[in-house]
Design a protein around this motif. Structure first.
Motif, PDB file in Angstrom:
ATOM      1  N   GLU B  22       0.796  -1.232   0.000  1.00 24.11           N
ATOM      2  CA  GLU B  22       0.000   0.000   0.000  1.00 24.11           C
ATOM      3  C   GLU B  22       0.829   1.284   0.000  1.00 24.11           C
ATOM      4  N   TYR B  23       2.139   1.149   0.066  1.00 27.98           N
ATOM      5  CA  TYR B  23       2.995   2.345  -0.017  1.00 27.98           C
ATOM      6  C   TYR B  23       3.053   2.908  -1.445  1.00 27.98           C
ATOM      7  N   ARG B  24       2.577   2.142  -2.412  1.00 28.31           N
ATOM      8  CA  ARG B  24       2.732   2.537  -3.812  1.00 28.31           C
ATOM      9  C   ARG B  24       2.321   3.988  -4.085  1.00 28.31           C
ATOM     10  N   ARG B 104       5.389  -7.777   7.181  1.00 30.28           N
ATOM     11  CA  ARG B 104       4.358  -7.441   6.193  1.00 30.28           C
ATOM     12  C   ARG B 104       4.224  -5.934   6.014  1.00 30.28           C
ATOM     13  N   ASN B 105       4.739  -5.169   6.985  1.00 30.35           N
ATOM     14  CA  ASN B 105       4.622  -3.711   6.930  1.00 30.35           C
ATOM     15  C   ASN B 105       5.979  -3.041   6.739  1.00 30.35           C
ATOM     16  N   ALA B 106       6.890  -3.758   6.100  1.00 31.03           N
ATOM     17  CA  ALA B 106       8.214  -3.171   5.888  1.00 31.03           C
ATOM     18  C   ALA B 106       8.109  -1.933   5.013  1.00 31.03           C
ATOM     19  N   ALA B 107       8.851  -0.913   5.356  1.00 27.48           N
ATOM     20  CA  ALA B 107       8.916   0.285   4.522  1.00 27.48           C
ATOM     21  C   ALA B 107       9.558  -0.090   3.183  1.00 27.48           C
ATOM     22  N   PRO B 108       9.207   0.632   2.118  1.00 27.93           N
ATOM     23  CA  PRO B 108       9.714   0.279   0.785  1.00 27.93           C
ATOM     24  C   PRO B 108      11.236   0.168   0.752  1.00 27.93           C
ATOM     25  N   ARG B 129      11.201   8.690   1.742  1.00 30.29           N
ATOM     26  CA  ARG B 129      10.201   9.737   1.482  1.00 30.29           C
ATOM     27  C   ARG B 129       8.795   9.163   1.458  1.00 30.29           C
ATOM     28  N   ALA B 130       8.642   7.987   0.855  1.00 26.37           N
ATOM     29  CA  ALA B 130       7.311   7.368   0.771  1.00 26.37           C
ATOM     30  C   ALA B 130       6.768   7.106   2.176  1.00 26.37           C
ATOM     31  N   HIS B 131       7.593   6.488   3.010  1.00 28.07           N
ATOM     32  CA  HIS B 131       7.142   6.216   4.378  1.00 28.07           C
ATOM     33  C   HIS B 131       6.877   7.519   5.126  1.00 28.07           C
ATOM     34  N   ASN B 132       7.762   8.468   4.958  1.00 27.13           N
ATOM     35  CA  ASN B 132       7.621   9.732   5.696  1.00 27.13           C
ATOM     36  C   ASN B 132       6.332  10.465   5.301  1.00 27.13           C
ATOM     37  N   ARG B 133       5.998  10.417   4.015  1.00 22.51           N
ATOM     38  CA  ARG B 133       4.751  11.061   3.564  1.00 22.51           C
ATOM     39  C   ARG B 133       3.543  10.410   4.234  1.00 22.51           C
ATOM     40  N   TRP B 134       3.547   9.082   4.188  1.00 21.96           N
ATOM     41  CA  TRP B 134       2.418   8.377   4.799  1.00 21.96           C
ATOM     42  C   TRP B 134       2.355   8.649   6.307  1.00 21.96           C
TER      43      TRP B 134
END
Lengths: 427, 427
Positions: B22-24, B104-108, B129-134
């Motif tokens: 879901e990080y996509r 299962r919830n590893a950051a990208p 950046r993806a994780h930080n945005r979320w």
């Protein structure tokens, strides 16, 4: 043994080594050219040590001036006996590199205290053999007083390593020093080393690491970083051996860690025992099916610590470490050791420690681990050993014993129903 | 504050992360292809964890069955609030990787807890950046309760690192997690990082490491080795920063170490202070001319420990560590943490610890370090926080205080004239 008997003092951490250039006759002729190159780089090595701050010019000058005669004991057997006697030390375990200030006595090709698994395999083994040959001669004059530690570049080819264990033992050496760091080679959990551990156990030669090697390339010129973690690297093989079952497969193997203190051991043991015994934090992990015993059992059976100049804080933790696991050492002739003031130092450090425990830590445990003949050393100890009274320890030990009772009874609290440690003395 | 006031509990170590796929939408489009490759390797990563023993199949199955609803709190804000309330936790510091069992919830691209300095510079920064945005979105619902920790691949190019600090702070994140290991990049004493430390201090964002990364390639399939030293690697940057003068040059920088316990700190501090203060062993070394203060002063000013589920043995050492330096954490939603039994766990652990010190360790120190608004949280704490009575702490604290008096008065014994530590409780 009565109160007034002098101590049998055995230093489990001393150093000896020829002035480097004098190793030439002990080195196979085919390596002489490489040896000349090694000697030529000496100035560069000193500069590196000075840059990092391990070497202090002003201190170095004073040290060599003040101790000119005694330092010759680093390689001269007669002078050495004089220095040991002066310090009250009857027996000693002999590691390489007598000079920890200027590295003037470094073993050939740097295979002494700096021994790393990344050494050139052929030169490393050649340098080790050269030092080992000389050391065997050095110890032969007073074999009852010296236990020579052979250098063993254990990451070399196994048959060569086994041959050197055999050669070293037959020449009279009694222990083996392996590199604290394996570099790019297989770590010490690897099964390739099993024949080595078996041979060491069979020969009755304890295997040791000694502080010195560290990833210096990571430290820049920051001495504090180096000193802070230089004791971690020689301790590290302990948990590689323990968790991979080496002590289970080789119950006769003895593994020791020298000149890295013992202050880190209680927490490590607590941590490993808790992990093994399946405390809360380990719930999600797989069990340790290959290890039938908890870590402290392997520690007490297979491991010992050459703790060198034991600090008062370390002595306060001795019931967790295990009194019998602590082997004192003078570090002669290194300046960070107690020589030539060992008698005064022992008094400052042990005056309020029970006499019975002091006897173990100052000599009896080392005698067992390294196979000293205590009967043969007894007359010497009677002549040169300090007495409990000279260490300031009272004849009536009841108050001293009582002051440690709480700490002793609590011991390794995590193996009992006690929540908290009890470290320190009740007065 | 009176005895009967409930505790303001802040967990300084919690975890949140989306189910990885879901990080996509948070990832720049140009990295989607690499992201698909990363997702495809998930099975291989699980197999690797199972082999090492970090993952236990039977436990994993049970864990996900029993906690299906609560574990959704790892990324669902409403469910999370429910779980925090249930545990009595008013505020939390949010690290990545909600799932410590199956990842299962590893950051990208693995830039979460396994973040290493050796990551691909471009993908590493993109994943962060993806994780930080979320995470910024996730924290925005209850900003007074969450302090989001931005992932910061600090070994990337400095301008990019500075830009991400700025972006993260503006998005509402309040702390920075850097890799515990720098891999082949310059170690953290390097001056190249000075602008980063300056920016973090300027932004009021504490910099943290968190346990997870370790040189796994050295461990074979020996879980015990990994667990034994996995807490050492995140602690290691502490002495790289301290001895290289980073805390002297950046007095406003706060550095923290998460989920590595605090049991190792007293010995480390004792060792470093002794080294600095020029005790016997340091005679031959150069002085520390660039450091005007002894290590414990930097520790108390610049450093804190997110000690997670503090062990009783660690609490016994709190006067050496510094009570204010210990920040408790629940580790929600990891199974090695205290959730969903935090209230019972707090009682088991703190019942004989003084109330005033408990208030510091359970929340007030974390509030200061991470800038929680205690006034804003007060009504919530009054509603959900456990009371001292619920923790089994008596209203009359005099006996409890007295039982710790010797330990408290001795404190950091090496800075006084006391030889021995006094750890543990007199009863």
């Amino acid at each position: 043994m009565t109160y007034s008997d002098p101590y049998l003092v055995i230093s489990s951490d001393c150093h000896a080594g020829l002035p480097t250039e004098e190793y030439r006759p002990y080195l196979e002729r085919r390596h002489h050219r490489a040896f000349d190159d090694f000697l030529a780089q000496r100035a560069a090595r000193q500069a590196e040590m000075t840059r990092l701050g391990v070497r202090n010019e002003a201190f170095a000058t004073r040290w060599f001036e003040e101790h000119r005669e005694g330092l010759r004991g680093g390689w001269d057997p007669a002078q050495r006996i004089k220095e040991l006697d002066g310090d009250g030390v009857a027996g000693e375990v002999v590691f390489p590199d007598a000079d920890a200030v200027d590295s003037r006595n470094a073993a050939p090709f740097g295979v002494g205290l700096g021994l790393s698994g990344d050494h050139d395999p052929e030169l490393g083994m050649a340098g080790a053999r050269a030092h080992n040959r000389w050391l065997a001669e050095f110890c032969a004059g007073h074999p009852e007083r010296h236990r020579g530690v052979a250098l063993l570049p254990v990451t070399a080819e196994v048959p060569e390593v086994l041959a050197e264990i055999k050669r070293a033992r037959e020449s009279g050496l009694r222990a083996l020093m392996i590199p604290a760091m394996w570099g790019g080679n297989p770590p010490y959990h690897d099964r390739r080393y099993d024949p080595v551990w078996a041979a060491a156990a069979e020969a009755g030669m304890p295997v040791l690491t000694h502080s010195g090697a560290a990833p210096r390339q990571e430290y820049g010129d920051h001495l504090g970083i180096y000193v802070t973690e230089v004791t971690w690297w020689p301790a590290r093989p302990l948990w590689f051996l323990l968790w991979s079952g080496v002590f289970e497969r080789h119950p006769g193997l003895r593994f020791g860690i020298a000149e890295s203190g013992c202050w880190w051991l209680p927490n490590l043991l607590w941590f490993m025992d808790r992990l093994y015994l399946g405390a809360h934090g380990g719930r999600k992990l797989s069990p340790f099916s290959g290890l039938p015993r908890p870590p402290h059992e392997y520690l007490d059976r297979n491991v010992f610590i050459c703790a060198t100049n034991t600090k008062r804080r370390e002595l306060a933790q001795r019931y967790e470490i295990g009194v019998d696991n602590i082997l004192w050492g003078s570090d002669f002739p290194h300046p960070e050791g107690t020589w030539p003031h060992t008698r005064r130092w022992l008094r400052d450090t042990f005056h309020d420690i029970p006499v019975g425990e002091t006897r173990r830590m100052l000599g009896l445990s080392a005698a067992e681990v390294f196979g000293f003949d205590t009967a043969a050393l007894a007359p010497l100890a009677a002549r040169i050993g300090p007495t409990p009274a000279e260490l300031g320890q009272p004849a009536d030990q009841s108050a001293v014993e009582a002051s440690w009772a709480r700490s002793r009874e609590t011991g390794r609290h995590w193996l009992t129903d006690r929540d908290f440690p009890a470290m320190g003395r009740d007065v």
